[in-house]
Enzyme design. Structure first.
Site: not given
Ligand code: RNT
Ligand code: ZN
Length: 425
Positions: A191, A232, A234, A265, A268, A292, A300, A302, A332
């Site tokens: 990523w 990955e 985003k 993810d 994302h 993820h 956010d 995460d 993640d």
């Molecule tokens: C970031 C991605 C990635 C990170 C990690 C730390 O937007 O999701 O996977 O969260 O690699």
């Molecule tokens: Zn991720």
């Protein structure tokens, strides 16, 4: 706080649940056994707010951010390993551990990221071997002066691009060595944060550069069965709101073309865009997926994952298609506002619940209804399945796995927090 008065009470609740599920053609014992086998990769970076061991005092750049100032994050590899072990003991099921390159142990020597090698992860590998854990890996394209411009593999500066290409290659060798040593292929997930805060005039050139940089990163043949390469995408990051080079379409195309693992993810995509439906669509074109498990909240991507509708949908999809051999599951997220170990445990237990619930779905009945065109029954059964006595099976699963039942695990986290308070602050 007490979940049950005694073990008998829990066993009784479980027996009643077994009978309820059996009435719908579901074997609760088999569902628990199947769930226990699904590997889930816990992310090392929740343990220290994505700080790593390069001497940084926190995460910087990359368009990602760990917010909060809860005390007690792990400050070194030994603390991180100890915390991860505590988390493992509080979560049922099969675990793997997911490392980033910034977690290298270089014995105080400064090793640039393009020179990292398997030896810098020897302690991690020995630890994993002893505990029969699989490891996964990630090159780190953030928290670094050469990532400050916001561009890494897609940088227009050839020297910068080449540095990150070398880092990408070094990371693949490390992942492959981990896979080899542990007898279980390591997923190596690429990523990069590259993107632009405001409207770019040329959206194509960075993507062309990224494509050829990735070609170089993946050019080296590594021993079969030691590594699984993933990419990955985003949608946006902090400071890359208008444009992200490695968008979903970019990596979907790249993964299809090169037969790579595509990483989705959950945080994302657009706020209401969920990934569950993408699984069956993509598995027709890519060899496998990496998920993820995360939770997007407004800006956010995460927040700590939960036993949420989104996570439940994802687990149901994989289970209904029996696609576990082609879908790798990893957590993640990073939350610095609550106890770090608890954050791991909440997310990992939430995922385990979703996996177990999916395995308990009376899917044969639901499928029969669908095949016969009885769509009223299909919808009714799906809805009724939600109020089956799932909690009794979940408790039994935790008990059988030797992990605490209900919120009893909180006491273990509190104990560790108290014991490390003086040293960690
Ligand atoms: C970031 C991605 C990635 C990170 C990690 C730390 O937007 O999701 O996977 O969260 O690699
Ligand atoms: Zn991720």
């Amino acid at each position: 706080m007490k979940t049950y008065q005694d073990k008998d009470e829990m066993e009784k609740a479980y027996e009643l649940a077994v009978a309820r599920y059996a009435g719908l053609g579901v074997d609760a014992g088999a569902a628990m056994a199947a769930t226990a086998k699904v590997p889930v990769s816990l992310h090392c970076w929740q343990g220290d707010d994505v700080t790593g061991f390069e001497g940084a005092d926190g995460l910087s750049g990359g368009g990602i951010l760990a917010t909060g100032n809860y005390p007690g994050r792990a400050r070194n590899a030994d603390e991180l390993r100890a915390d991860a072990e505590l988390a493992f003991s509080l979560v049922p099921g099969t675990k793997r551990f997911n490392l980033h390159s910034i977690y290298a142990e270089t014995a105080g020597k400064k090793i640039t990221r393009d020179e990292l090698a398997p030896e810098h992860f020897a302690r991690w590998i020995a630890w994993a071997k002893e505990r029969k854990l699989g490891l996964d890996f990630n090159p780190s394209f953030f928290s670094h002066p050469l990532a400050d411009s916001g561009y890494t593999l897609a940088s227009s500066d050839k020297a910068v691009r080449n540095f990150w290409i070398r880092h990408g290659k070094a990371s693949r060798r490390i992942a492959s060595a981990m896979g080899e040593a542990l007898g279980s292929p390591a997923v190596n997930n690429v990523w990069i944060p590259d993107g632009s805060k405001d409207l770019p005039a040329d959206r194509a050139a960075p993507r062309a550069r990224l494509q050829s940089a990735l070609d170089e990163v993946f050019s080296e043949k590594l021993p079969e069965g030691t590594i699984g390469d993933a990419v990955e995408s985003k949608l946006f990051g902090i400071g890359s709101e208008a444009y992200v080079v490695g968008s979903h379409e970019f990596y979907m195309g790249y993964a299809v073309k090169h037969g790579l693992k595509l990483c989705l993810d959950m945080g994302h995509f657009h706020p209401t865009e969920a990934i569950a439906d993408k699984i069956s669509a993509l598995l027709g074109f890519v060899p496998s997926l990496l998920l993820h498990i995360s939770r997007g909240v407004r800006w956010d991507s995460d927040h700590v994952a939960l036993f949420s509708d989104e996570v439940r949908d994802v687990c149901r999809e994989i289970t209904r298609q029996n696609a576990f051999a082609r879908v790798d599951i990893a957590l993640d997220y990073f939350d610095a506002s609550i106890n770090r170990v608890a954050a791991w445990v909440i997310g990992a237990r939430g995922l385990q619940k979703a996996l177990l619930e999916a395995a308990l779905e009376p899917s044969a009945l639901i499928r029969d209804a669908e095949k016969a065109g009885r769509n009223t029954e299909r919808l009714a059964l799906m809805e009724e399945a939600k109020t089956l006595p799932f909690a009794a099976v979940w408790d039994k699963y935790c008990l059988d796995q030797g992990t605490p039942v209900g919120p009893d695990w909180l006491a273990k986290v509190a104990e560790r927090e108290a014991a490390t308070k003086a040293a960690r602050g």
